[in-house]
Design a protein around this motif. Sequence first.
Motif, PDB file in Angstrom:
ATOM      1  N   ARG A   1      30.526  32.441  37.004  1.00 52.56           N
ATOM      2  CA  ARG A   1      30.173  33.326  35.889  1.00 52.56           C
ATOM      3  C   ARG A   1      29.422  34.556  36.390  1.00 52.56           C
ATOM      4  O   ARG A   1      29.702  35.684  35.976  1.00 52.56           O
ATOM      5  CB  ARG A   1      29.323  32.559  34.876  1.00 52.56           C
ATOM      6  CG  ARG A   1      28.704  33.401  33.770  1.00 52.56           C
ATOM      7  CD  ARG A   1      27.851  32.510  32.868  1.00 52.56           C
ATOM      8  NE  ARG A   1      27.055  33.285  31.931  1.00 52.56           N
ATOM      9  CZ  ARG A   1      25.881  33.828  32.218  1.00 52.56           C
ATOM     10  NH1 ARG A   1      25.365  33.671  33.438  1.00 52.56           N
ATOM     11  NH2 ARG A   1      25.225  34.532  31.312  1.00 52.56           N
ATOM     12  N   ALA A   2      28.470  34.351  37.296  1.00 57.27           N
ATOM     13  CA  ALA A   2      27.698  35.477  37.845  1.00 57.27           C
ATOM     14  C   ALA A   2      28.615  36.454  38.579  1.00 57.27           C
ATOM     15  O   ALA A   2      28.451  37.675  38.483  1.00 57.27           O
ATOM     16  CB  ALA A   2      26.610  34.956  38.783  1.00 57.27           C
ATOM     17  N   GLY A   3      29.603  35.921  39.319  1.00 59.56           N
ATOM     18  CA  GLY A   3      30.537  36.789  40.020  1.00 59.56           C
ATOM     19  C   GLY A   3      31.377  37.615  39.060  1.00 59.56           C
ATOM     20  O   GLY A   3      31.591  38.813  39.276  1.00 59.56           O
TER      21      GLY A   3
ATOM     22  N   LYS B   1      34.508  49.442  41.434  1.00 58.49           N
ATOM     23  CA  LYS B   1      35.296  48.774  42.473  1.00 58.49           C
ATOM     24  C   LYS B   1      36.361  47.880  41.846  1.00 58.49           C
ATOM     25  O   LYS B   1      37.513  47.864  42.293  1.00 58.49           O
ATOM     26  CB  LYS B   1      34.364  47.950  43.359  1.00 58.49           C
ATOM     27  CG  LYS B   1      35.053  47.227  44.506  1.00 58.49           C
ATOM     28  CD  LYS B   1      34.028  46.463  45.326  1.00 58.49           C
ATOM     29  CE  LYS B   1      34.717  45.685  46.458  1.00 58.49           C
ATOM     30  NZ  LYS B   1      33.722  44.893  47.235  1.00 58.49           N
ATOM     31  N   PHE B   2      36.001  47.152  40.796  1.00 56.26           N
ATOM     32  CA  PHE B   2      36.953  46.282  40.100  1.00 56.26           C
ATOM     33  C   PHE B   2      38.078  47.104  39.481  1.00 56.26           C
ATOM     34  O   PHE B   2      39.260  46.756  39.586  1.00 56.26           O
ATOM     35  CB  PHE B   2      36.213  45.481  39.019  1.00 56.26           C
ATOM     36  CG  PHE B   2      37.112  44.742  38.076  1.00 56.26           C
ATOM     37  CD1 PHE B   2      37.918  43.712  38.528  1.00 56.26           C
ATOM     38  CD2 PHE B   2      37.146  45.064  36.728  1.00 56.26           C
ATOM     39  CE1 PHE B   2      38.764  43.032  37.667  1.00 56.26           C
ATOM     40  CE2 PHE B   2      37.982  44.392  35.854  1.00 56.26           C
ATOM     41  CZ  PHE B   2      38.797  43.369  36.326  1.00 56.26           C
ATOM     42  N   TYR B   3      37.718  48.211  38.843  1.00 50.46           N
ATOM     43  CA  TYR B   3      38.704  49.091  38.203  1.00 50.46           C
ATOM     44  C   TYR B   3      39.738  49.577  39.220  1.00 50.46           C
ATOM     45  O   TYR B   3      40.942  49.567  38.954  1.00 50.46           O
ATOM     46  CB  TYR B   3      37.975  50.264  37.558  1.00 50.46           C
ATOM     47  CG  TYR B   3      38.847  51.176  36.723  1.00 50.46           C
ATOM     48  CD1 TYR B   3      38.982  50.991  35.354  1.00 50.46           C
ATOM     49  CD2 TYR B   3      39.525  52.241  37.309  1.00 50.46           C
ATOM     50  CE1 TYR B   3      39.769  51.821  34.580  1.00 50.46           C
ATOM     51  CE2 TYR B   3      40.326  53.086  36.553  1.00 50.46           C
ATOM     52  CZ  TYR B   3      40.440  52.878  35.180  1.00 50.46           C
ATOM     53  OH  TYR B   3      41.233  53.709  34.430  1.00 50.46           O
TER      54      TYR B   3
ATOM     55  N   ASN C   1      29.990  31.230  44.892  1.00 49.12           N
ATOM     56  CA  ASN C   1      28.873  31.879  45.587  1.00 49.12           C
ATOM     57  C   ASN C   1      28.459  33.193  44.927  1.00 49.12           C
ATOM     58  O   ASN C   1      27.853  34.063  45.554  1.00 49.12           O
ATOM     59  CB  ASN C   1      29.236  32.127  47.047  1.00 49.12           C
ATOM     60  CG  ASN C   1      30.420  33.065  47.207  1.00 49.12           C
ATOM     61  OD1 ASN C   1      31.052  33.462  46.215  1.00 49.12           O
ATOM     62  ND2 ASN C   1      30.735  33.433  48.433  1.00 49.12           N
ATOM     63  N   GLU C   2      28.809  33.355  43.631  1.00 46.36           N
ATOM     64  CA  GLU C   2      28.409  34.519  42.825  1.00 46.36           C
ATOM     65  C   GLU C   2      29.091  35.807  43.267  1.00 46.36           C
ATOM     66  O   GLU C   2      28.568  36.900  43.070  1.00 46.36           O
ATOM     67  CB  GLU C   2      26.884  34.685  42.813  1.00 46.36           C
ATOM     68  CG  GLU C   2      26.150  33.473  42.254  1.00 46.36           C
ATOM     69  CD  GLU C   2      24.659  33.714  42.075  1.00 46.36           C
ATOM     70  OE1 GLU C   2      24.207  34.858  42.315  1.00 46.36           O
ATOM     71  OE2 GLU C   2      23.956  32.764  41.696  1.00 46.36           O
ATOM     72  N   THR C   3      30.261  35.689  43.872  1.00 40.79           N
ATOM     73  CA  THR C   3      31.056  36.870  44.208  1.00 40.79           C
ATOM     74  C   THR C   3      32.352  36.819  43.403  1.00 40.79           C
ATOM     75  O   THR C   3      32.589  35.873  42.645  1.00 40.79           O
ATOM     76  CB  THR C   3      31.376  36.923  45.710  1.00 40.79           C
ATOM     77  OG1 THR C   3      32.131  35.749  46.073  1.00 40.79           O
ATOM     78  CG2 THR C   3      30.094  36.978  46.534  1.00 40.79           C
ATOM     79  N   TRP C   4      33.196  37.826  43.555  1.00 40.47           N
ATOM     80  CA  TRP C   4      34.447  37.890  42.805  1.00 40.47           C
ATOM     81  C   TRP C   4      35.538  38.479  43.678  1.00 40.47           C
ATOM     82  O   TRP C   4      35.255  39.097  44.705  1.00 40.47           O
ATOM     83  CB  TRP C   4      34.277  38.758  41.552  1.00 40.47           C
ATOM     84  CG  TRP C   4      33.853  40.179  41.845  1.00 40.47           C
ATOM     85  CD1 TRP C   4      32.573  40.644  42.023  1.00 40.47           C
ATOM     86  CD2 TRP C   4      34.709  41.316  42.046  1.00 40.47           C
ATOM     87  NE1 TRP C   4      32.579  41.987  42.298  1.00 40.47           N
ATOM     88  CE2 TRP C   4      33.869  42.432  42.314  1.00 40.47           C
ATOM     89  CE3 TRP C   4      36.095  41.497  42.000  1.00 40.47           C
ATOM     90  CZ2 TRP C   4      34.381  43.702  42.549  1.00 40.47           C
ATOM     91  CZ3 TRP C   4      36.612  42.765  42.230  1.00 40.47           C
ATOM     92  CH2 TRP C   4      35.747  43.851  42.508  1.00 40.47           C
ATOM     93  N   GLU C   5      36.775  38.298  43.264  1.00 42.11           N
ATOM     94  CA  GLU C   5      37.890  38.913  43.965  1.00 42.11           C
ATOM     95  C   GLU C   5      39.055  39.106  43.005  1.00 42.11           C
ATOM     96  O   GLU C   5      39.236  38.342  42.058  1.00 42.11           O
ATOM     97  CB  GLU C   5      38.328  38.064  45.155  1.00 42.11           C
ATOM     98  CG  GLU C   5      38.940  36.732  44.788  1.00 42.11           C
ATOM     99  CD  GLU C   5      39.450  35.974  46.008  1.00 42.11           C
ATOM    100  OE1 GLU C   5      39.190  36.434  47.135  1.00 42.11           O
ATOM    101  OE2 GLU C   5      40.114  34.936  45.827  1.00 42.11           O
TER     102      GLU C   5
ATOM    103  N   SER D   1      38.152  35.651  30.945  1.00 40.72           N
ATOM    104  CA  SER D   1      37.303  35.074  31.991  1.00 40.72           C
ATOM    105  C   SER D   1      36.479  33.915  31.436  1.00 40.72           C
ATOM    106  O   SER D   1      36.299  32.891  32.111  1.00 40.72           O
ATOM    107  CB  SER D   1      36.374  36.152  32.568  1.00 40.72           C
ATOM    108  OG  SER D   1      37.115  37.168  33.213  1.00 40.72           O
ATOM    109  N   ASP D   2      35.971  34.063  30.208  1.00 39.23           N
ATOM    110  CA  ASP D   2      35.234  32.967  29.569  1.00 39.23           C
ATOM    111  C   ASP D   2      36.123  31.734  29.415  1.00 39.23           C
ATOM    112  O   ASP D   2      35.699  30.602  29.674  1.00 39.23           O
ATOM    113  CB  ASP D   2      34.706  33.399  28.197  1.00 39.23           C
ATOM    114  CG  ASP D   2      33.461  34.260  28.294  1.00 39.23           C
ATOM    115  OD1 ASP D   2      32.567  33.913  29.090  1.00 39.23           O
ATOM    116  OD2 ASP D   2      33.365  35.258  27.567  1.00 39.23           O
TER     117      ASP D   2
END
Length: 255
Positions: free
Chosen positions: A20-22, A33-35, A52-56, A95-96
Motif C-alpha cells: 500500500r505504501a508503495g 515518474k509513474f506518469y 518493501n514499500e516500493t512500486w514498479e 489498486s485498492d
Amino acid sequence: MENTVPRTVEEVFNDFKGRRAGLIKALTADVEKFYQQCDPEKENLCLYGLPNETWEVNLPVEEVPPELPEPALGINFARDGMQEKDWLSLVAVHSDSWLLSVAFYFGARFGFGKSERKRLFQMINDLPTVFEVVTGAAKQARDAAHNNSSKSKSSGKSRHPESQPKAVKVSPPKMEDESGEAEEGEEEEEEEEEEEQGATLCGACGDNYGQDEFWICCDICERWFHGKCVKITPAKAEHIKQYKCPSCSSKRARV
C-alpha cells in the motif's frame, strides 16, 4: 516473486501495508515518474506495489494461473484519455481492489479461519484506502470539524505541527483494572480527542501518526505531508514562500 511468504495475520497485514505504501508513493510523491512510465504506446502495463514499500510498472506475469492475483491490466492505455486526476483516481481504486485480493489470497492459501479473516479485514479497514489518500477524501472528511480553527491560527500557511493539530496523539499503554471502566474511559477520551484534531493524513504515505514530526502544507491542493516524505526540512521550509507538493509541481510543469 518475494522470497518470504506471509503466513500469519500480522505478516499478511505487514505485507499489505508495504504494498500500500508503495502504491501511494507512486500516485503521489513519485507521480511524475509513474506518469512517464505509463506510456500508452507500450504494451499492457500494470502497477505493482511491493512489500518493501516500493512500486514498479511492469508487464503482467506470463504464468497461468499467476502466483499472486494480478493488478488491473493496461492502465497506461487510459492515461491520455482523461484528466490526470481522474486517471490517478481510477488507478487508485483498482489498486485498492488488488491489495485486498492479495491479502485474502494469502488468507485462503494458509487456511485463515473466520476469526482470522475478520481480524485481518479490521486491521486493513483501519487504514485509509489508496483512493482516499490520492483524492484527499480522507483528509476532507476528517478535517471538517477543525478547518475553521486551523485557518484562524495560520491561514493554512503554517509549516510546523505545533501550530495546528495535524497528527493523532499517541496514547501511552492503557492500564486495565478488574472492572474495565478505566480502559473504556480512556478509549472514549482518545476518540473525542481524535475527532477534535481531525487526524490529518499525510498526502504521501497516508499515515496519521507521529505528532512530533515536521509537516508541510501544499499551498495549491492544501494537502499536508510529512517533511521527510517530500524531502523538506524545517530550515528549508522557512525559505519557501509558496510550497507546491510533487503532484502539483508535476501538473504545472506539463501545462
